[in-house]
Design a protein around this motif. Sequence first.
Motif, PDB file in Angstrom:
ATOM      1  N   GLN A  23      33.807 -96.449 -26.370  1.00  0.00           N
ATOM      2  CA  GLN A  23      33.606 -95.980 -25.005  1.00  0.00           C
ATOM      3  C   GLN A  23      32.336 -96.571 -24.393  1.00  0.00           C
ATOM      4  OE1 GLN A  23      33.600 -91.755 -25.577  1.00  0.00           O
ATOM      5  NE2 GLN A  23      35.835 -91.554 -25.560  1.00  0.00           N
ATOM      6  N   LEU A  24      31.298 -96.732 -25.219  1.00  0.00           N
ATOM      7  CA  LEU A  24      30.037 -97.303 -24.729  1.00  0.00           C
ATOM      8  C   LEU A  24      30.224 -98.755 -24.299  1.00  0.00           C
ATOM      9  CD1 LEU A  24      26.962 -96.883 -24.351  1.00  0.00           C
ATOM     10  CD2 LEU A  24      26.674 -97.741 -26.674  1.00  0.00           C
ATOM     11  N   LEU A  25      31.056 -99.500 -25.016  1.00  0.00           N
ATOM     12  CA  LEU A  25      31.310-100.895 -24.661  1.00  0.00           C
ATOM     13  C   LEU A  25      31.982-100.996 -23.293  1.00  0.00           C
ATOM     14  CD1 LEU A  25      32.547-102.134 -28.145  1.00  0.00           C
ATOM     15  CD2 LEU A  25      30.431-102.819 -27.029  1.00  0.00           C
ATOM     16  N   LEU A  26      32.917-100.094 -23.023  1.00  0.00           N
ATOM     17  CA  LEU A  26      33.550-100.096 -21.706  1.00  0.00           C
ATOM     18  C   LEU A  26      32.582 -99.645 -20.620  1.00  0.00           C
ATOM     19  CD1 LEU A  26      36.188-100.441 -23.400  1.00  0.00           C
ATOM     20  CD2 LEU A  26      37.307 -99.010 -21.668  1.00  0.00           C
ATOM     21  N   ALA A  27      31.719 -98.679 -20.969  1.00  0.00           N
ATOM     22  CA  ALA A  27      30.761 -98.184 -19.977  1.00  0.00           C
ATOM     23  C   ALA A  27      29.760 -99.269 -19.597  1.00  0.00           C
ATOM     24  CB  ALA A  27      30.022 -96.958 -20.526  1.00  0.00           C
ATOM     25  N   ALA A  28      29.488-100.203 -20.508  1.00  0.00           N
ATOM     26  CA  ALA A  28      28.541-101.277 -20.219  1.00  0.00           C
ATOM     27  C   ALA A  28      29.052-102.204 -19.131  1.00  0.00           C
ATOM     28  CB  ALA A  28      28.263-102.085 -21.492  1.00  0.00           C
ATOM     29  N   LEU A  29      30.388-102.258 -18.921  1.00  0.00           N
ATOM     30  CA  LEU A  29      30.974-103.158 -17.926  1.00  0.00           C
ATOM     31  C   LEU A  29      31.206-102.481 -16.584  1.00  0.00           C
ATOM     32  CD1 LEU A  29      33.584-104.961 -20.205  1.00  0.00           C
ATOM     33  CD2 LEU A  29      31.440-105.897 -19.334  1.00  0.00           C
ATOM     34  N   GLU A  30      30.980-101.194 -16.527  1.00  0.00           N
ATOM     35  CA  GLU A  30      31.247-100.478 -15.270  1.00  0.00           C
ATOM     36  C   GLU A  30      30.143-100.730 -14.245  1.00  0.00           C
ATOM     37  OE1 GLU A  30      31.746 -96.421 -16.355  1.00  0.00           O
ATOM     38  OE2 GLU A  30      33.746 -96.714 -17.183  1.00  0.00           O
ATOM     39  N   LEU A  74      36.786-107.455 -10.908  1.00  0.00           N
ATOM     40  CA  LEU A  74      35.446-108.019 -10.884  1.00  0.00           C
ATOM     41  C   LEU A  74      35.176-108.709  -9.559  1.00  0.00           C
ATOM     42  CD1 LEU A  74      35.345-109.522 -14.491  1.00  0.00           C
ATOM     43  CD2 LEU A  74      34.628-107.261 -13.742  1.00  0.00           C
ATOM     44  N   PRO A  75      33.907-108.706  -9.139  1.00  0.00           N
ATOM     45  CA  PRO A  75      33.585-109.335  -7.850  1.00  0.00           C
ATOM     46  C   PRO A  75      33.647-110.861  -7.888  1.00  0.00           C
ATOM     47  CG  PRO A  75      31.586-108.526  -8.921  1.00  0.00           C
ATOM     48  CD  PRO A  75      32.748-108.026  -9.735  1.00  0.00           C
ATOM     49  N   GLU A  76      33.552-111.487  -9.094  1.00  0.00           N
ATOM     50  CA  GLU A  76      33.599-112.941  -9.164  1.00  0.00           C
ATOM     51  C   GLU A  76      34.968-113.462  -8.721  1.00  0.00           C
ATOM     52  OE1 GLU A  76      32.373-111.059 -11.474  1.00  0.00           O
ATOM     53  OE2 GLU A  76      30.443-111.807 -12.195  1.00  0.00           O
ATOM     54  N   LEU A  77      34.978-114.624  -8.106  1.00  0.00           N
ATOM     55  CA  LEU A  77      36.221-115.237  -7.645  1.00  0.00           C
ATOM     56  C   LEU A  77      36.808-116.184  -8.689  1.00  0.00           C
ATOM     57  CD1 LEU A  77      35.216-116.048  -3.962  1.00  0.00           C
ATOM     58  CD2 LEU A  77      36.502-114.073  -4.809  1.00  0.00           C
ATOM     59  N   ASP A  78      35.992-116.615  -9.641  1.00  0.00           N
ATOM     60  CA  ASP A  78      36.424-117.587 -10.636  1.00  0.00           C
ATOM     61  C   ASP A  78      36.535-116.901 -11.998  1.00  0.00           C
ATOM     62  OD1 ASP A  78      37.008-119.872 -12.041  1.00  0.00           O
ATOM     63  OD2 ASP A  78      34.907-120.488 -12.228  1.00  0.00           O
ATOM     64  N   THR A 134      33.803-118.032 -14.519  1.00  0.00           N
ATOM     65  CA  THR A 134      32.485-117.430 -14.272  1.00  0.00           C
ATOM     66  C   THR A 134      32.465-115.981 -14.723  1.00  0.00           C
ATOM     67  OG1 THR A 134      32.218-118.884 -12.354  1.00  0.00           O
ATOM     68  CG2 THR A 134      30.742-116.985 -12.521  1.00  0.00           C
ATOM     69  N   ALA A 135      33.558-115.267 -14.448  1.00  0.00           N
ATOM     70  CA  ALA A 135      33.648-113.867 -14.857  1.00  0.00           C
ATOM     71  C   ALA A 135      33.609-113.743 -16.379  1.00  0.00           C
ATOM     72  CB  ALA A 135      34.928-113.248 -14.310  1.00  0.00           C
ATOM     73  N   ALA A 136      34.283-114.654 -17.076  1.00  0.00           N
ATOM     74  CA  ALA A 136      34.300-114.612 -18.538  1.00  0.00           C
ATOM     75  C   ALA A 136      32.892-114.806 -19.106  1.00  0.00           C
ATOM     76  CB  ALA A 136      35.240-115.686 -19.088  1.00  0.00           C
ATOM     77  N   LYS A 137      32.128-115.728 -18.524  1.00  0.00           N
ATOM     78  CA  LYS A 137      30.749-115.944 -18.992  1.00  0.00           C
ATOM     79  C   LYS A 137      29.885-114.713 -18.739  1.00  0.00           C
ATOM     80  CE  LYS A 137      30.900-120.967 -18.373  1.00  0.00           C
ATOM     81  NZ  LYS A 137      30.374-122.132 -17.614  1.00  0.00           N
ATOM     82  N   SER A 138      30.108-114.057 -17.598  1.00  0.00           N
ATOM     83  CA  SER A 138      29.330-112.853 -17.287  1.00  0.00           C
ATOM     84  C   SER A 138      29.636-111.739 -18.279  1.00  0.00           C
ATOM     85  CB  SER A 138      29.645-112.377 -15.868  1.00  0.00           C
ATOM     86  OG  SER A 138      29.319-113.376 -14.919  1.00  0.00           O
ATOM     87  N   VAL A 139      30.901-111.585 -18.633  1.00  0.00           N
ATOM     88  CA  VAL A 139      31.286-110.557 -19.603  1.00  0.00           C
ATOM     89  C   VAL A 139      30.663-110.851 -20.965  1.00  0.00           C
ATOM     90  CG1 VAL A 139      33.236-109.575 -20.861  1.00  0.00           C
ATOM     91  CG2 VAL A 139      33.405-109.946 -18.398  1.00  0.00           C
ATOM     92  N   CYS A 140      30.653-112.108 -21.357  1.00  0.00           N
ATOM     93  CA  CYS A 140      30.048-112.488 -22.638  1.00  0.00           C
ATOM     94  C   CYS A 140      28.565-112.142 -22.658  1.00  0.00           C
ATOM     95  CB  CYS A 140      30.247-113.982 -22.897  1.00  0.00           C
ATOM     96  SG  CYS A 140      31.928-114.430 -23.392  1.00  0.00           S
ATOM     97  N   GLU A 141      27.876-112.352 -21.526  1.00  0.00           N
ATOM     98  CA  GLU A 141      26.445-112.038 -21.468  1.00  0.00           C
ATOM     99  C   GLU A 141      26.208-110.535 -21.578  1.00  0.00           C
ATOM    100  OE1 GLU A 141      24.996-113.757 -17.896  1.00  0.00           O
ATOM    101  OE2 GLU A 141      25.224-115.831 -18.577  1.00  0.00           O
TER     102      GLU A 141
END
Length: 864
Positions: A857-864, A786-790, A793-800
């Motif tokens: 598979q759709l759930l993983l595709a949402a994070l790509e 992920l591009p986030e450094l923290d 912050t990355a965890a909150k983005s994934v939750c959203e």
Amino acid sequence: MSSFKRDKKEEEDSGGSPFMNLDKTIVLQEARYFNETPVNPRKCSHILSKILFLLNQGEKLSTQEATDVFFATTKLFQSKDVMLRRMVYLCIKELSKLAQDVIIVTSSLTKDMTGKEDLYRAAAIRALCSITDSTMIQAIERYMKQAIVDKNPAVSSAALVSALHLSSTAPDLVRRWVNEAQEAINSDNAMVSYHALGILANTRRNDKLSIVKMVTRLAKSPLKSPYALCLLIRLAAQLVENDDSDAAQPYIEFIECCLRHKSEMVIYEAAHAIVNLRKTARDLAPAVSVLQLFCGSSKACLRLAGARTLARLTSKHPTAVAACAVDLENLISDPNRSVATLAVTTLLATGAESSVDRLMKQISSFVSEISDEFKIVVVKAIRRLCQKFPRKHQSLAAFLAGMLRDEGGLEYKAAIADAIITLVEENPEAKETGLAHLCEFIEDCEHTTLAVRILHLLGREGPKSRQPSRYIRFIYNRVILESGPVRAAAVSAMAQFGAQRPELLPNIRVLLARCEMDDEDEVRDRAIYYNAILDSGDQQLINDFIIDVPKSNPILLEKALRDHIATKPDEPFDIMTVPMEEEKKKEKEDVVEIEARKPKQMTIEEIYTQQLSRVPGIESLGPLFKTNIPIDLTEPETEYRVRLLKHVFVRHIVLQFECLNTLNDQILEKVSVRLDCPPEYEIKSMLFCQRLVYNQPGSVFVVIEFPCAYLDSLGTFGATLEFVVCDCDPNTGAPDPGEGYADTYPLEEFSIYCLDQIRARIMGDEWDSTWERAANVPEVSGNFVLPELDPATAAKSVCEVLGIPKSGIIDGAIKEIRGGGVFRGGAPYLVKVRIGPSSEGVRMQIAARSPREDVAQLLLAALE
């Protein structure tokens, strides 16, 4: 005069209201006296008082009865008695809502309105504006303008207030009276100036630029009226709320300047505005100093205002309020117990742990003397104290239990129960103590709703306690002694113990078997149902139908069942396609005061159900799965505003474009939306908005079918608003002659995301066992950088992105996210995400399990 005194004494001697036990029929018969000649003014006033009393008590008059009384009342215009004439005006106003042909008295009221008798003029204006419509008002527009600037303040105020009421039905007409209202602002009379400013603010409420100009101009030349100045402070505060830039600084300076006004009302309004606007304790100092002075005032109303506003401030800025501790302690012994209650609750919120016991003793000395409303304030303060000082749970729980045994209404008892329930849920050490107090309370609880709620809590928390068997006696006592709903709740609670504690299962079976002989159908059915599930020994079945049962939204479930019976009665009904009832989020209370009872919150699906019913063939789409939060497709300041709502069904999505025309010189007709869809999507139908007038929203609906493959459902759409423009009169709204011309308006692109098609569920304490039970379900996993450094912050983005609540994040060096839910087809899914630092940045591992592999598979595709 002597007869008046004698009658008054007789009324006092009678010991009751002369209007008690009035009979509508007798009063209507008495109203026939109005037709006699001559009439006794005093007798007529008494009869009119009876009629007004009945109407204000909610007595219903038929149209014919109201019409008869109305026309009988109009005969009294012949009387010259001033008091009777004013009563006639009041009666005309009240009866005009019920009677027919009320317009007939317009000429008489117009005559009084333009006459020389000031006592008649103000009342006649109010009555005339209440019975005439916008077309009739135009005939007296000239008189209304003159009345607004009249030298008599009563007449001017009556005209302004009437104009304010008319602005809801004839806004364009009232807008033409702005110049007169502008002149009335400078009146020496406080109420006239206040009402004039109210008119100006109301007519410009949709024009932000006009409001800014008005507030800026009036702030430079302060108004004489303290009432108008208070309203101006509120308008300035709204502008500050809506503007975070430096342009709001002059309004803040104006509000601070009002802290030095000579009127106490204006000073308090300014302090109140600053307290609700500011975010830093440093800027609060002037307002807190003013409120501190109010706490030492000799006037009880100022002491109450100061204590109440400081109490409001405690949750956000306790350090700012701490400076007022000495003044608040002086208020503990205040003769006004409302002031004392607010002072104590504020000190509880700002004080140290060492002062809690002393303050609790002071509360106990007067808590029996205050009303239930202020007792609730105390309970809320103690509830926050339990969260702030968990080590004090023993003494606080004991104090709440003592209040629970005192006399009080349902709302008061519910507030105490809420406080103890919060204590049990948030403080593991207080669980045993809190449950014990609640068990004692339900032994003598006379409120069914409270008993049911406590039994539900015992069923949820009791099996997890150290000695679960001690609670079964209290629960089973409810089966023996209580009403049907309480017995049914007790059966469900006992089933929870049997499902979660195997050592208690034999005894629970015996108790449930006894309940199978109950007189109440609901109790018997629940007992048989739970016994059958427990006897099966299937842990998956027990978990899905007793321990972790999803609850559908009852309103949408009823609608889905009705639609299913009407369209597909022979097919099985899938309850998983119905939206679940969302758990109420615990809102942080920021006001320690008596609050108005809030209306019941509706889900977004419930709000838009009626609008969706207008779409042809909507029943054939099946039950509504989810309505997503609206998104804006235009900038907020544009002439046409459009926002999009995505209503998701199992195989279709209905796009609702909510449109608003902000131009008062145009009417839009045949409004539609041209979509540029991905190739996998197919547009089925569109419902146009036939007419879009100024400042009245309208909607365009587009029904689209989802692609067969779930992975193809992620796509971006282009959109253009198409319509026919017809010019119109900006004042009356009447369209100009002609056919109009076609025009378009580009909208921003929007996308269909994975989040739009899933409904997340809050995963409870049984997450690990649920994940293990799904071990044989298809799983899809992947690694991402992920591009986030923290990691946080990355965890909150994934939750959203995945719609997982923030509570699903487990803190640690490596963040872990646990979530789950249902896809629009009804397929459940589980997601586990691990996020941690690495040499390349933030690395994420995700695993998704679902009976349908394409959903995972759709759930993983949402994070790509």
